[in-house]
Design a protein around this motif. Structure first.
Motif, short mmCIF file in Angstrom:
data_model
loop_
_atom_site.label_atom_id
_atom_site.label_comp_id
_atom_site.label_asym_id
_atom_site.label_seq_id
_atom_site.Cartn_x
_atom_site.Cartn_y
_atom_site.Cartn_z
N ARG A 165 19.69 -54.69 -27.63
CA ARG A 165 20.67 -55.79 -27.67
C ARG A 165 21.78 -55.42 -28.64
N PRO A 166 22.98 -56.01 -28.46
CA PRO A 166 24.09 -55.72 -29.38
C PRO A 166 23.68 -55.93 -30.84
N GLY A 167 24.08 -54.98 -31.70
CA GLY A 167 23.76 -55.05 -33.11
C GLY A 167 22.50 -54.30 -33.47
N TYR A 168 21.78 -53.75 -32.48
CA TYR A 168 20.56 -52.98 -32.71
C TYR A 168 20.73 -51.59 -32.11
N PHE A 169 19.95 -50.63 -32.58
CA PHE A 169 20.00 -49.28 -32.03
C PHE A 169 18.58 -48.78 -31.80
N VAL A 170 18.45 -47.78 -30.92
CA VAL A 170 17.14 -47.22 -30.60
C VAL A 170 16.70 -46.30 -31.74
N ASN A 171 15.52 -46.56 -32.24
CA ASN A 171 14.91 -45.76 -33.31
C ASN A 171 13.70 -45.04 -32.70
N LYS A 172 13.81 -43.70 -32.59
CA LYS A 172 12.71 -42.94 -31.97
C LYS A 172 11.80 -42.34 -33.03
N GLU A 173 10.51 -42.66 -32.90
CA GLU A 173 9.49 -42.14 -33.81
C GLU A 173 8.20 -41.92 -33.04
N ASN A 174 7.54 -40.78 -33.25
CA ASN A 174 6.20 -40.52 -32.70
C ASN A 174 6.07 -40.85 -31.21
N ASP A 175 6.99 -40.31 -30.40
CA ASP A 175 6.98 -40.52 -28.95
C ASP A 175 7.14 -41.98 -28.54
N THR A 176 7.71 -42.81 -29.40
CA THR A 176 8.03 -44.19 -29.07
C THR A 176 9.49 -44.44 -29.46
N SER A 177 10.04 -45.52 -28.99
CA SER A 177 11.40 -45.90 -29.40
C SER A 177 11.49 -47.42 -29.41
N TYR A 178 11.90 -47.94 -30.54
CA TYR A 178 12.06 -49.38 -30.74
C TYR A 178 13.48 -49.68 -31.21
N CYS A 179 13.87 -50.93 -31.11
CA CYS A 179 15.18 -51.36 -31.60
C CYS A 179 15.07 -51.80 -33.04
#
Length: 91
Positions: free
Chosen positions: A77-91
């Motif tokens: 969503r606007p204002g968040y970015f994808v954070n990739k860690e340990n084969d996962t990605s969260y906002c």
């Protein structure tokens, strides 16, 4: 009456050659009663055909608008970015 394209939330049903409401909640496209695509913010869980269960839609993680699974977000969503860690990605 037959249809060539169905609106969001409906899918082609070959049994009567019409557009019929998708039976799965949050499903945007289906065919013959099985969900093929989910609404934004949800991802498709493909169930086993042999046990006669339909595909279903599950919610993406918090602040995610496009995901491949709960713990793999593609777009935030606007204002968040994808954070990739340990084969996962969260906002």
């Amino acid at each position: 009456m037959s249809c060539s394209q169905c609106v969001n939330g409906f899918g082609y049903y070959a049994g009567n050659n019409t557009c019929t409401a998708c039976p799965t909640e949050h499903c945007s496209s289906c065919m013959n009663g099985s969900c093929l695509r989910c609404n934004p913010g949800y991802y498709l869980i493909i169930n086993n055909i042999t046990d006669n269960t339909d595909n279903e839609c599950a919610a993406c993680s918090l602040n995610c608008i496009t995901c491949q699974s709960y713990d793999y977000c593609s777009n935030c969503r606007p204002g968040y970015f994808v954070n990739k860690e340990n084969d996962t990605s969260y906002c």
